[in-house]
Design a protein around this motif. Structure first.
Motif, PDB file in Angstrom:
ATOM      1  N   UNK A  61      77.096  -8.486  19.586  1.00 27.37           N
ATOM      2  CA  UNK A  61      77.032  -8.075  18.199  1.00 27.37           C
ATOM      3  C   UNK A  61      78.349  -7.520  17.693  1.00 27.37           C
ATOM      4  N   UNK A  62      79.282  -8.387  17.394  1.00 31.40           N
ATOM      5  CA  UNK A  62      80.553  -7.991  16.787  1.00 31.40           C
ATOM      6  C   UNK A  62      81.190  -9.253  16.235  1.00 31.40           C
TER       7      UNK A  62
ATOM      8  N   UNK B 216      64.783  -6.935  13.246  1.00 37.29           N
ATOM      9  CA  UNK B 216      65.977  -7.035  12.415  1.00 37.29           C
ATOM     10  C   UNK B 216      65.672  -7.771  11.127  1.00 37.29           C
ATOM     11  N   UNK B 217      66.312  -7.326  10.051  1.00 31.56           N
ATOM     12  CA  UNK B 217      66.225  -8.057   8.788  1.00 31.56           C
ATOM     13  C   UNK B 217      67.645  -8.401   8.384  1.00 31.56           C
TER      14      UNK B 217
ATOM     15  N   UNK C 247      58.123   0.190  17.201  1.00 32.17           N
ATOM     16  CA  UNK C 247      59.132  -0.573  16.450  1.00 32.17           C
ATOM     17  C   UNK C 247      60.435   0.203  16.250  1.00 32.17           C
ATOM     18  N   UNK C 248      61.551  -0.499  16.417  1.00 33.61           N
ATOM     19  CA  UNK C 248      62.851   0.011  16.001  1.00 33.61           C
ATOM     20  C   UNK C 248      63.395  -0.966  14.965  1.00 33.61           C
ATOM     21  N   UNK C 249      63.908  -0.427  13.863  1.00 32.33           N
ATOM     22  CA  UNK C 249      64.380  -1.309  12.774  1.00 32.33           C
ATOM     23  C   UNK C 249      65.900  -1.326  12.685  1.00 32.33           C
ATOM     24  N   UNK C 250      66.414  -2.476  12.289  1.00 31.78           N
ATOM     25  CA  UNK C 250      67.866  -2.582  12.097  1.00 31.78           C
ATOM     26  C   UNK C 250      68.176  -3.537  10.957  1.00 31.78           C
ATOM     27  N   UNK C 251      69.122  -3.127  10.119  1.00 34.21           N
ATOM     28  CA  UNK C 251      69.682  -4.039   9.113  1.00 34.21           C
ATOM     29  C   UNK C 251      70.705  -4.889   9.845  1.00 34.21           C
ATOM     30  N   UNK C 252      70.512  -6.186   9.884  1.00 38.44           N
ATOM     31  CA  UNK C 252      71.418  -7.023  10.672  1.00 38.44           C
ATOM     32  C   UNK C 252      72.225  -7.958   9.770  1.00 38.44           C
TER      33      UNK C 252
END
Ligand SMILES: Cc1cc2nc3c(=O)[nH]c(=O)nc-3n(C[C@H](O)[C@H](O)[C@H](O)COP(=O)(O)O)c2cc1C
Ligand code: SF4
Ligand code: FES
Lengths: 433, 220
Positions: A167-168, B82-83, B118-123
């Motif tokens: 992720x980079x 991820x979104x 759940x763990x959320x991340x803006x990807x």
């Protein structure tokens, strides 16, 4: 120009990713043919074909291979750049999912040509589905004696390692990728020395894009003239175009270089119902945007350069009249700010600063005179940064101002969401929700 | 949440990863994926172990681990969601999906629900723009998402009902996906669906309109 399925020709085969399917359609014959030639003969064919790198910069592939010193007593390495993370680029990932063997065969041929006995496939970390397919393809090729020791009795040995990033975006830059592959922070190196002289472990290294290498077997199999019978003199051959955005049928369209955007748009079923194209980006967010006036320009390195932009990754993003340019550009700058590796000041500070000001415009609170300032800061970043990410970050804003300055002026009064309601821009209506 | 310890067996696995490369340090990213697959994060203990196997200082390993966004310094939940909020996905609906998701679960970016699910991340752009808006569950893609599909997805994950990724495998846990990133082949490469409509779009038009590449001398 027309659609020319080569890489994609058998993706509708239910087992397109298995070695039997690939071999049924002529796979690995090019490798066997290559091993009967000298490495220099293989480089010669790729040079003659005029194949240019599909990673974005379009550097001639055969020439890059020929820069690797011979008989220098050092190990040579081939590193596959499968980090595909440029916003809008989505061709290498589907390619490796549908037909990873075309890449594996290309790797074997390229390694033979540059006298490398070790190749690495650096795949961005966020795609386990693709990593599985590529790992499997590599294992299948080993099992059939197409990789490993003494390949097909030729005396040529090749080890291939599948490696995941973490992720980079910057690790797509070739020297950052090499540092990352050495187990370090992925920050770009000073060039020269170029990788061909001192790359991975300070040894001669070729870094090629995944699509570039996957294109090689067909060239060896059919000859340079066949490849050149597609495309233009300066942009020969076929290319995966990935068309996304407000079109009816987004997807991968493999066509001869020189195909126009209007042809591609037609293949993609045109813009969605009731919508008009507003702006488009030919090849990733790092190249300047164009307008509907430009859709008849042939999609080649030279024609797009003449129009003030670049072919880049050849993955057009199409946005319709419901889209806020201000919001689009702000979001891209947020991306570059997030991905700046922090090594040099113009990029690290510049992206931070521009993004902050653009966010004010997105909320309708920009000041007219600040437009000039953003432009100046972009000028301070471009050409003064350590690597091309800085130049890329300085691209979307001036590119947008060229055609949509009024919209930025409007954003001193009205927010992007008020001028362009997001509910109209989404594609949920089509999905019936 | 209790964090699993890294066992001697795990250290053997880390050793095999290091042995895959001409220079052992090249295995650091896969090794970090591996320790994260065990512990749900890159913990100080995970950093220590990697440092020891590679003969580096913990500070050297920590400097690398903190550079890459996929390594977490906090324990992730069972599922990482991820979104994609890069421009194209965001405008085509990703922003709405993010809002819906955070409203439903009551947490934000890099946060985990209290039940540890759940763990959320803006990807960022996932190289799947032709099927925007895109989400990921444990980095397995969920293509062409919309709010209805999102609600259904969360409901299913909450009760442990089967969920098939549109491009990847049946969803299990972030740990299982992360092992693959470490370079450990789980043999599930056939579980991914075949090429989808967007991947076949060009080939279909070419067949319909009888377009093809010139026949080459190598044609079978
Ligand atoms: C910030 C940045 C990101 C890049 N990302 C990629 C990438 O994901 N894939 C890729 O092939 N090239 C990428 N490139 C270009 C590579 O540096 C390099 O030119 C390319 O891999 C060479 O391969 P080719 O000659 O086959 O095109 C990137 C460049 C920059 C500056
Ligand atoms: S231009 Fe940006 S990404 Fe490139 S070295 Fe400088 S800070 Fe890093
Ligand atoms: S912008 Fe979301 S996948 Fe490319």
């Amino acid at each position: 120009m027309a659609l020319t399925p080569v890489l994609t020709a058998h993706w509708d085969d239910p087992k397109s990713f298995e070695i039997e399917s690939y071999k049924k359609h002529g796979g690995y014959v090019a490798l066997k043919n290559s091993l009967k030639m000298t490495p220099d003969e293989v480089i010669g064919i790729v040079k003659d074909s005029g194949l240019r790198g599909r990673g974005g910069a379009g550097f001639p592939t055969g020439m890059k291979w020929s820069f690797v010193p011979q008989n220098d007593g050092k190990p040579h390495y081939l590193v596959v750049n499968a980090d595909e993370s440029e916003p809008g680029a989505c061709k290498d990932i589907p390619l490796m999912l549908a037909n990873p063997h075309s890449l594996v065969e290309g790797i074997a041929i390229a390694s033979y040509a540059i006298r490398a006995n070790h190749a690495f496939i650096y795949i961005r970390g966020e795609v386990p589905h693709v990593i599985r397919r590529v790992m499997n393809a590599v294992e299948q090729a080993y099992a059939e004696g197409l990789l490993g020791k003494n390949i097909q009795g030729s005396g040529f040995n090749l080890e291939v390692v599948v490696h995941a990033g973490a992720g980079a975006y910057i690790c797509g830059e070739e020297t950052a990728l090499l540092d990352s592959l050495e187990g370090r922070r992925g920050q770009p190196r000073l060039k020269p020395p170029f990788p061909a002289v001192a790359g991975l472990y300070a040894s001669p290294t070729v870094v090629n894009n995944a699509e570039t290498l996957a294109s090689v077997p067909s060239i060896i199999l059919n000859g340079a003239d066949w490849f050149k019978s597609m495309g233009t003199e300066k942009s020969p051959g076929f290319k995966l175009f990935a068309v996304s955005g407000h079109v009816n049928r987004p997807g991968i369209f493999e066509a001869a270089l020189g195909t126009t955007m209007s042809e591609l748009l037609d293949y993609a079923g045109g813009m969605r119902k009731g919508s008009k194209l507003k702006f488009w980006i030919p090849g990733g967010s790092s190249v300047p945007m164009l307008t509907p006036d430009h859709i008849d320009i042939p999609m080649t390195y030279e024609d797009l350069a003449a129009a003030g932009t670049m072919l880049g990754t050849g993955t057009p993003m199409m946005f319709d009249h419901t889209t806020s340019v201000v919001k689009a550009v702000t979001r891209w700058l947020e991306f570059y700010k997030h991905e700046s590796c922090g090594k040099c000041t113009p990029c690290r500070e510049g992206t931070y600063w521009i993004t902050g000001v653009l966010e004010k415009f997105e909320h309708g609170k920009g000041k007219e005179e600040e437009l000039e300032v953003i432009n100046d800061v972009c000028g301070q970043i471009a050409g003064r940064s350590f690597c091309a990410l800085g130049d890329a970050a300085a691209t979307p804003f001036p590119g947008a101002m060229k055609y949509f300055a009024d919209e930025f002026r409007e954003a001193t009064r009205t927010s992007a969401d008020a001028s362009f309601p997001p509910s109209a821009t989404t594609i949920f209506e089509k999905a019936g929700v | 949440m209790s964090i699993k310890t890294i066992t001697d067996e795990d250290i053997k696995t880390l050793e095999t990863l290091a042995a895959k490369y001409p220079e052992r340090r090249s295995a650091l990213l896969p090794m970090l994926h591996y320790v994260q697959s065990i512990q749900g994060m890159v913990s100080p203990a995970g950093i220590q172990v990697c440092a020891k196997v590679l003969d580096l200082t913990p500070a050297e390993v920590a400097a690398v681990a903190t550079f890459y966004t996929m390594y977490k310094r906090f324990p992730m939940g069972k599922h990482h969601i991820g979104v994609c909020v890069n421009t194209l996905c965001a405008l085509l609906g990703g922003d709405d999906l993010w809002k819906e998701l955070t409203d439903t679960l009551g947490i934000g970016h890099d946060e985990t629900t209290a039940d540890g699910l759940f763990t959320l991340e803006r990807i960022e752009c996932q190289a799947a723009c032709t099927v925007a808006p895109v989400m990921t569950v444990n980095w397995e893609f969920m293509d062409s998402m919309n709010p209805t599909l999102l609600r259904d997805l969360i409901d299913k994950l909450k009760i442990g009902a089967p969920v098939q990724s549109t491009r990847g495998v049946q969803i299990t846990s972030i740990s299982d996906s992360q092992r693959v990133l470490a370079g450990i082949n789980d043999g599930k490469y056939q579980e991914s669906p075949l090429a989808d409509d967007s991947m076949l779009a060009g080939l279909r038009v070419a067949k319909e309109r009888k377009m093809s590449a010139p026949i080459g001398k190598g044609a079978k």
